[in-house]
Design a protein around this motif. Structure first.
Motif, PDB file in Angstrom:
ATOM      1  N   LEU A   1     -11.219 -31.460  59.014  1.00  0.00           N
ATOM      2  CA  LEU A   1     -11.067 -30.778  57.727  1.00  0.00           C
ATOM      3  C   LEU A   1     -11.451 -31.689  56.564  1.00  0.00           C
ATOM      4  O   LEU A   1     -12.095 -31.241  55.600  1.00  0.00           O
ATOM      5  N   GLY A   2     -11.084 -32.949  56.645  1.00  0.00           N
ATOM      6  CA  GLY A   2     -11.459 -33.897  55.597  1.00  0.00           C
ATOM      7  C   GLY A   2     -12.969 -34.060  55.486  1.00  0.00           C
ATOM      8  O   GLY A   2     -13.531 -34.095  54.383  1.00  0.00           O
ATOM      9  N   LEU A   3     -13.633 -34.151  56.631  1.00  0.00           N
ATOM     10  CA  LEU A   3     -15.092 -34.281  56.619  1.00  0.00           C
ATOM     11  C   LEU A   3     -15.768 -32.994  56.151  1.00  0.00           C
ATOM     12  O   LEU A   3     -16.785 -33.040  55.456  1.00  0.00           O
ATOM     13  N   ARG A   4     -15.226 -31.848  56.526  1.00  0.00           N
ATOM     14  CA  ARG A   4     -15.780 -30.570  56.038  1.00  0.00           C
ATOM     15  C   ARG A   4     -15.674 -30.507  54.508  1.00  0.00           C
ATOM     16  O   ARG A   4     -16.581 -30.043  53.832  1.00  0.00           O
TER      17      ARG A   4
ATOM     18  N   LEU B   1     -23.632 -40.641  54.123  1.00  0.00           N
ATOM     19  CA  LEU B   1     -24.591 -39.668  53.612  1.00  0.00           C
ATOM     20  C   LEU B   1     -26.019 -40.103  53.921  1.00  0.00           C
ATOM     21  O   LEU B   1     -26.358 -41.275  53.853  1.00  0.00           O
ATOM     22  N   LEU B   2     -26.823 -39.116  54.239  1.00  0.00           N
ATOM     23  CA  LEU B   2     -28.232 -39.340  54.539  1.00  0.00           C
ATOM     24  C   LEU B   2     -29.071 -38.541  53.556  1.00  0.00           C
ATOM     25  O   LEU B   2     -28.641 -37.501  53.062  1.00  0.00           O
ATOM     26  N   TYR B   3     -30.266 -39.028  53.283  1.00  0.00           N
ATOM     27  CA  TYR B   3     -31.188 -38.261  52.448  1.00  0.00           C
ATOM     28  C   TYR B   3     -31.865 -37.215  53.312  1.00  0.00           C
ATOM     29  O   TYR B   3     -32.228 -37.463  54.452  1.00  0.00           O
ATOM     30  N   ARG B   4     -32.031 -36.042  52.753  1.00  0.00           N
ATOM     31  CA  ARG B   4     -32.662 -34.955  53.468  1.00  0.00           C
ATOM     32  C   ARG B   4     -34.167 -34.995  53.260  1.00  0.00           C
ATOM     33  O   ARG B   4     -34.643 -35.185  52.155  1.00  0.00           O
ATOM     34  N   VAL B   5     -34.912 -34.827  54.341  1.00  0.00           N
ATOM     35  CA  VAL B   5     -36.372 -34.802  54.257  1.00  0.00           C
ATOM     36  C   VAL B   5     -36.798 -33.394  53.840  1.00  0.00           C
ATOM     37  O   VAL B   5     -36.467 -32.418  54.519  1.00  0.00           O
ATOM     38  N   PRO B   6     -37.539 -33.276  52.727  1.00  0.00           N
ATOM     39  CA  PRO B   6     -37.900 -31.934  52.250  1.00  0.00           C
ATOM     40  C   PRO B   6     -39.002 -31.310  53.097  1.00  0.00           C
ATOM     41  O   PRO B   6     -39.885 -31.989  53.612  1.00  0.00           O
TER      42      PRO B   6
ATOM     43  N   VAL C   1     -20.750 -32.505  48.878  1.00  0.00           N
ATOM     44  CA  VAL C   1     -22.139 -32.974  48.885  1.00  0.00           C
ATOM     45  C   VAL C   1     -23.098 -31.800  48.734  1.00  0.00           C
ATOM     46  O   VAL C   1     -24.056 -31.855  47.942  1.00  0.00           O
ATOM     47  N   LEU C   2     -22.854 -30.729  49.486  1.00  0.00           N
ATOM     48  CA  LEU C   2     -23.727 -29.552  49.405  1.00  0.00           C
ATOM     49  C   LEU C   2     -23.634 -28.894  48.030  1.00  0.00           C
ATOM     50  O   LEU C   2     -24.654 -28.447  47.482  1.00  0.00           O
ATOM     51  N   ALA C   3     -22.435 -28.842  47.452  1.00  0.00           N
ATOM     52  CA  ALA C   3     -22.278 -28.286  46.110  1.00  0.00           C
ATOM     53  C   ALA C   3     -23.029 -29.137  45.085  1.00  0.00           C
ATOM     54  O   ALA C   3     -23.643 -28.607  44.150  1.00  0.00           O
ATOM     55  N   SER C   4     -23.005 -30.444  45.264  1.00  0.00           N
ATOM     56  CA  SER C   4     -23.742 -31.337  44.373  1.00  0.00           C
ATOM     57  C   SER C   4     -25.245 -31.101  44.489  1.00  0.00           C
ATOM     58  O   SER C   4     -25.958 -31.111  43.486  1.00  0.00           O
TER      59      SER C   4
ATOM     60  N   MET D   1     -24.801 -35.029  55.574  1.00  0.00           N
ATOM     61  CA  MET D   1     -24.223 -35.959  56.547  1.00  0.00           C
ATOM     62  C   MET D   1     -24.405 -35.408  57.957  1.00  0.00           C
ATOM     63  O   MET D   1     -24.534 -34.206  58.147  1.00  0.00           O
ATOM     64  N   ASP D   2     -24.435 -36.314  58.916  1.00  0.00           N
ATOM     65  CA  ASP D   2     -24.441 -35.930  60.322  1.00  0.00           C
ATOM     66  C   ASP D   2     -22.978 -35.712  60.693  1.00  0.00           C
ATOM     67  O   ASP D   2     -22.257 -36.658  60.999  1.00  0.00           O
ATOM     68  N   PHE D   3     -22.543 -34.450  60.636  1.00  0.00           N
ATOM     69  CA  PHE D   3     -21.127 -34.137  60.776  1.00  0.00           C
ATOM     70  C   PHE D   3     -20.571 -34.593  62.119  1.00  0.00           C
ATOM     71  O   PHE D   3     -19.492 -35.176  62.182  1.00  0.00           O
ATOM     72  N   ALA D   4     -21.299 -34.338  63.199  1.00  0.00           N
ATOM     73  CA  ALA D   4     -20.804 -34.693  64.533  1.00  0.00           C
ATOM     74  C   ALA D   4     -20.595 -36.196  64.668  1.00  0.00           C
ATOM     75  O   ALA D   4     -19.566 -36.654  65.185  1.00  0.00           O
ATOM     76  N   ALA D   5     -21.551 -36.984  64.188  1.00  0.00           N
ATOM     77  CA  ALA D   5     -21.425 -38.437  64.277  1.00  0.00           C
ATOM     78  C   ALA D   5     -20.288 -38.949  63.403  1.00  0.00           C
ATOM     79  O   ALA D   5     -19.528 -39.840  63.813  1.00  0.00           O
ATOM     80  N   GLU D   6     -20.155 -38.393  62.207  1.00  0.00           N
ATOM     81  CA  GLU D   6     -19.081 -38.816  61.313  1.00  0.00           C
ATOM     82  C   GLU D   6     -17.703 -38.455  61.872  1.00  0.00           C
ATOM     83  O   GLU D   6     -16.762 -39.219  61.760  1.00  0.00           O
TER      84      GLU D   6
END
Length: 137
Positions: A16-19, A85-90, A25-28, A43-48
């Protein structure tokens, strides 16, 4: 007994904390969709989650600090500065350098919201089951 309850809920607490962090992050990303030069993050949710459960399960309060002496007081470390956090490739970069793809962000935001709500529902049912088991007939 309390330690067993804490261990049983550690996974859900970390998830829940990671969600919640991912939601921010997504709202930003969505809020900065028109900001020139803004780089979308995720973020890579599973790895985090795997890392949070492995390292944060000691006392359920976060990362434990390394002690060099047994006489030192136990303390809690702060989360990492970037929080994994990771940068997303467009898919299609824009001319102003902004990498936010609104369709992808909205989809990820809705998916994260549904998964957050599902996690809350599961946690609530577990707590309700424990409460029913503890109450006398």
């Amino acid at each position: 007994m309390i330690d067993q309850l804490e261990a049983a809920f550690n996974y859900h607490q970390q998830a829940l904390g990671l969600r919640q962090q991912r939601h921010k992050v997504l709202a930003s990303n969505i809020a900065n969709a028109d900001t020139p030069g803004y780089k979308a993050r995720d973020m890579d949710f599973a790895a985090e989650l795997k890392q949070a459960v492995a390292h944060g399960s000691g006392n359920g309060k976060g990362l434990a600090l390394y002690r060099t002496s047994e006489r030192h007081i136990d303390g809690q470390g702060l989360p990492r500065a970037n929080g994994g956090l990771l940068y997303r490739v467009p898919d299609q970069p824009s001319l102003d350098g902004n990498t936010v793809d609104m369709d992808r962000e909205r989809t990820a935001f809705a998916d994260n919201s549904v998964r957050y709500q599902a996690a809350l529902t599961i946690l609530n049912s577990r707590i309700q089951g424990l409460k029913n088991a503890m109450q006398p007939e």
